[in-house]
Design an enzyme around this catalytic site. Structure first.
Site, mmCIF file in Angstrom:
data_model
loop_
_atom_site.group_PDB
_atom_site.id
_atom_site.type_symbol
_atom_site.label_atom_id
_atom_site.label_comp_id
_atom_site.label_asym_id
_atom_site.label_seq_id
_atom_site.Cartn_x
_atom_site.Cartn_y
_atom_site.Cartn_z
ATOM 1 N N CYS A 210 0.835 -1.214 0.000
ATOM 2 C CA CYS A 210 0.000 0.000 0.000
ATOM 3 C C CYS A 210 0.864 1.256 0.000
ATOM 4 C CB CYS A 210 -0.897 0.023 1.227
ATOM 5 S SG CYS A 210 -1.691 1.632 1.467
ATOM 6 N N ILE A 211 0.606 2.129 -0.929
ATOM 7 C CA ILE A 211 1.458 3.307 -1.091
ATOM 8 C C ILE A 211 1.389 4.253 0.112
ATOM 9 C CG2 ILE A 211 -0.303 4.643 -2.372
ATOM 10 C CD1 ILE A 211 2.069 5.746 -4.058
#
Lengths: 130, 102, 144, 102, 144, 130
Positions: A78-79
Site C-alpha cells: 500500500c502506497i
C-alpha cells in the site's frame, strides 16, 4: 477458489507474515488461485530488500519474492502505508526527492483500491495481523 | 451461510478471543492460530468457557502452532479439532466468509 | 492516492464490513482503517462499519490531540456521509462496559437521498445479538 | 524504595493493566498512558478494581492522552491524579525504578 | 556482535531484571529479549529473569517449530547457565492459570562454582507475592 | 538526573515513539540529561530517512533527528534488530552487499551492549513499547 490475502504486520516482529505465507503456499498447493497479497499497515515492511536476517533464520522477504516468481503472485504494498514507513520504489523515491529506494523484487507499490478490488474479486479474503 | 473466525492471541493476554466467542453464530467455526493455541489447552482458566463454546460452534486449532508451543493432541480440550495449513485453507473455502479477530 | 490509479473491477456489489475494535491514537489501526473506508467508498459497494470493544472510543466526542502532537482525525467520521458511508453500527454492550453512553459519541449524520435529503443519524446503536447478525450478513469482513 | 509502573494498554483489550495492579507494592505509583487512560474513567467495568488499587498505591493518568480520547478531569475515578509529560518525568525521577507493563 | 564493540562501562554492579510476559513465536519479543540477556551477560551485572503471565510458555518443554518454519530458540535457555545467568523466576500463579505445572517446563541447570560445581536448577518457582518482592528489589527492569 | 530511553516500536503504528519523544523533550526541558535513546525491536524503524508522512502529520524521524542535533542526543539503533528489519547505514550496506542504505541523520547503528550500558550508567531507564 480465488483467495485474497491481507498482511497487516511487518516481518519477524509478529507471526502474521509467516502464517500468511504458509496459508498462501498451502492454498496454491491445493490448486486454489491467489488473486493478490496486499500488504498494509506495518505489513509494508515485508517488502524491503534491505533485510539481513541471521543465517539460521528464515528470510521472509526472499520467501515471498520466490513464491511470487514461481506462481506469478501479485504482491502489492500500500502506497500510503509505505510512505509513512519508508518503503519506496525507484519512481516513488524520485517523486519524493529521496536518494534511495528499498523495494524488493516481486513487490509493487500501489493504492488502497487494490485492497478493495481484492475484496470484490476474490471469493474469500483472509486477513493476518497482530 | 457460516463464518470462519480466526483468533491469533492468547486469551490470557488479550480480550479478542472472548470477544470472538461472544460473536459467533451457531454453526460457525473458530480457528485458533499463533498464540491463540494456548486457549485450547485443557485445565487452563479458560477451559470451561472453551468447552461451553464448543457446544455452539466447531473449534479448531492449528497444529504447527500448537507444536511450536510445546503442546500436542493430548493437551487439547475434548472436541477441539487439529488442522494443518491445508486444513486452514479448506476451512476458509468451506465457510462463506472469514472474520479475523485482530 | 490519485483516482486514476483505481483498478477496473467487476460490476458486482458486495457487502463490506469494516470492523473497528481498537482505541484511536495508541495504535494507527483506527486511522488507517478509516483511510480504507474513504478509498473504498469510490467502489460503490454496500459498506457498513462496526464499532465494538475499544473501537467505540474512536467515535467519542471531544477528542483533543494537541497535547500528544498527533493529528485529530475524528472529524473525518463526520464527513463519511458525504462519501455515502451511512451505516455505523455501535455495540451497546461495548459502550456500557466502558461507562459510555450514546450521548458521549459524536453526532454523525447523512442526508438521505431517498427521503427528500432528510438529515438522519449515521450511528446506530445495536445490541450484541444484532451485531452478530450484521457480521453474519457480510460478503467481506475487514478488520485491522 | 518504590517503583513507577507504567501501563499503556486498555484493560478492556489486554491483561497488562490487571497484571500490573497484581504486582504493585504499597507505596508504588501506577501511571496510565496511551490507551491505558480509558481505565481511569468512572463508571466502567474496571472502576471498582481501580478504586481498590487506589488504596494501596497512587494512580496517575497522563493528561494529554486522556484529552486525545475525549476525556477530561471530570470523567476520572476519584483519587486519580492528572500529570503532563513533565509530571511523568518527575514521577520517573522520584521513584527508584520504572517498570513498563508492555 | 563482536565483543570489541562493547563499550567501557563504569565499574558498578546493578541488579538487572528481564521481565518476560509474552508467549514465544507469535511475536519476536521473547527471542529478542533473550538476545539482550546473552549480550548483557558479558557485563557482569546481577542478572535475574522473570517469567510471568504468558511468558511462562517460553520455558515449556518440547517446543517443535518445524511446522511453522521458524527457528526453535528454546534450547538457548538451557545454555544460560554457561553465561552465568542462573536465576530464572517463574510465577506459580501464572503456571496454574494456564493449566501448566513445573513438570511441563524445560530442565535448566547451572553448575554452582561456590558449591564444588554442583549442578543446580536455574528455574525457581515463586509465588506472586515473592515475584512482587523480586521486582521491587531491582535497579533496572527491562521488559519488551 | 541521567535518563536512558528505550523505544521498542516503529513510527506511526504504535504511540510508543511519540510518547518517548514527548518524555525525552520534557526531561530535557527540566534540565535532566538523556544519556541515550536506544531503539530496539521494531523501534529501529524510527531511524529510516525514507519515510514520507502526509504533510499534515508529524514527521517522527525528523523530530528525533532535530532533537538530537539540538541536544547532542545519542540515538542508537540496535544492529541485530536493524538487520532483521532492513535498516542499514553505509558501512553495514557495504558489509552486507546491499545496494542502498536508509539510516537517517543523527542515528547510529551499534550493538546491544549500548542498551546494557544505558542501564548501568543512567539513573533511570524508561521503556516505551507496544
Amino acid at each position: 477458489m480465488k483467495f485474497g490475502i491481507v498482511v497487516d504486520e511487518g516481518p519477524y516482529t509478529h507471526q502474521a507474515s509467516d502464517t500468511a505465507y504458509q496459508f498462501t503456499k498451502a492454498a496454491l498447493e491445493k490448486g486454489h488461485e491467489i488473486f493478490r497479497v496486499f500488504f498494509y499497515h506495518d505489513g509494508v515492511n515485508n517488502g524491503t530488500r534491505l533485510t539481513v536476517p541471521p543465517q539460521d533464520e528464515r528470510n521472509i522477504q526472499e520467501r515471498w519474492t520466490k513464491l511470487a516468481e514461481e506462481h506469478k503472485l501479485d504482491l502489492v504494498v500500500c502506497i500510503a502505508a509505505a510512505q509513512r514507513r519508508g518503503i519506496l520504489d525507484e519512481n516513488e523515491a524520485k517523486r519524493q526527492g529521496k536518494d534511495a529506494n528499498n523495494i524488493a523484487p516481486g513487490f509493487r507499490i500501489s493504492g488502497l483500491g487494490q485492497l478493495i478490488e481484492a475484496g470484490i474479486v476474490a471469493d474469500r479474503l483472509v486477513v493476518f495481523g497482530d | 451461510m457460516s463464518t470462519l473466525h480466526t483468533v491469533n492471541k492468547s486469551p490470557f493476554e488479550r480480550s479478542s478471543f472472548i470477544s470472538c466467542l461472544n460473536h459467533v453464530k451457531a454453526g460457525d467455526a473458530v480457528l485458533m492460530i499463533e498464540d491463540a493455541v494456548v486457549a485450547a489447552r485443557k485445565g487452563s482458566a479458560f477451559a470451561e468457557i472453551v468447552e461451553k463454546a464448543a457446544k455452539d460452534c466447531t473449534l479448531y486449532v492449528l497444529g504447527p502452532d500448537l507444536a511450536a508451543r510445546g503442546m500436542g493432541e493430548d493437551d487439547l480440550i475434548a472436541g477441539i479439532k487439529l488442522v494443518d495449513y491445508g486444513g486452514f485453507v479448506d476451512l476458509a473455502a468451506e465457510h462463506d466468509r472469514t472474520n479475523a479477530w485482530l | 492516492m490519485a483516482m486514476d490509479e483505481m483498478p477496473d473491477v467487476p460490476d458486482v456489489t458486495k457487502k463490506f464490513l469494516y470492523v473497528n475494535r481498537k482505541a484511536p491514537y495508541g495504535t494507527i489501526y483506527a486511522l488507517e482503517s478509516l483511510e480504507v473506508v474513504l478509498i473504498g467508498a469510490a467502489f460503490e459497494q454496500d459498506v457498513s462499519l462496526a464499532f465494538l470493544d475499544d473501537g467505540v472510543y474512536q467515535l467519542v466526542d471531544g477528542q483533543d490531540t494537541t497535547g500528544i502532537g498527533m493529528k485529530n482525525f475524528s472529524p473525518t467520521y463526520r464527513a463519511l456521509g458525504d462519501y455515502e458511508v451511512t451505516k455505523l453500527y455501535v455495540e451497546k454492550e461495548s459502550l456500557e462496559e466502558r461507562g459510555l453512553t450514546p450521548d458521549d459519541l459524536m453526532q454523525i449524520t447523512y442526508e438521505d437521498e431517498d427521503d427528500d435529503w432528510a438529515e438522519k443519524p449515521s450511528i446506530r446503536i445495536v445490541s450484541r445479538a444484532e451485531m452478530i447478525d450484521i457480521m453474519a450478513d457480510q460478503d467481506v469482513i475487514l478488520s485491522f
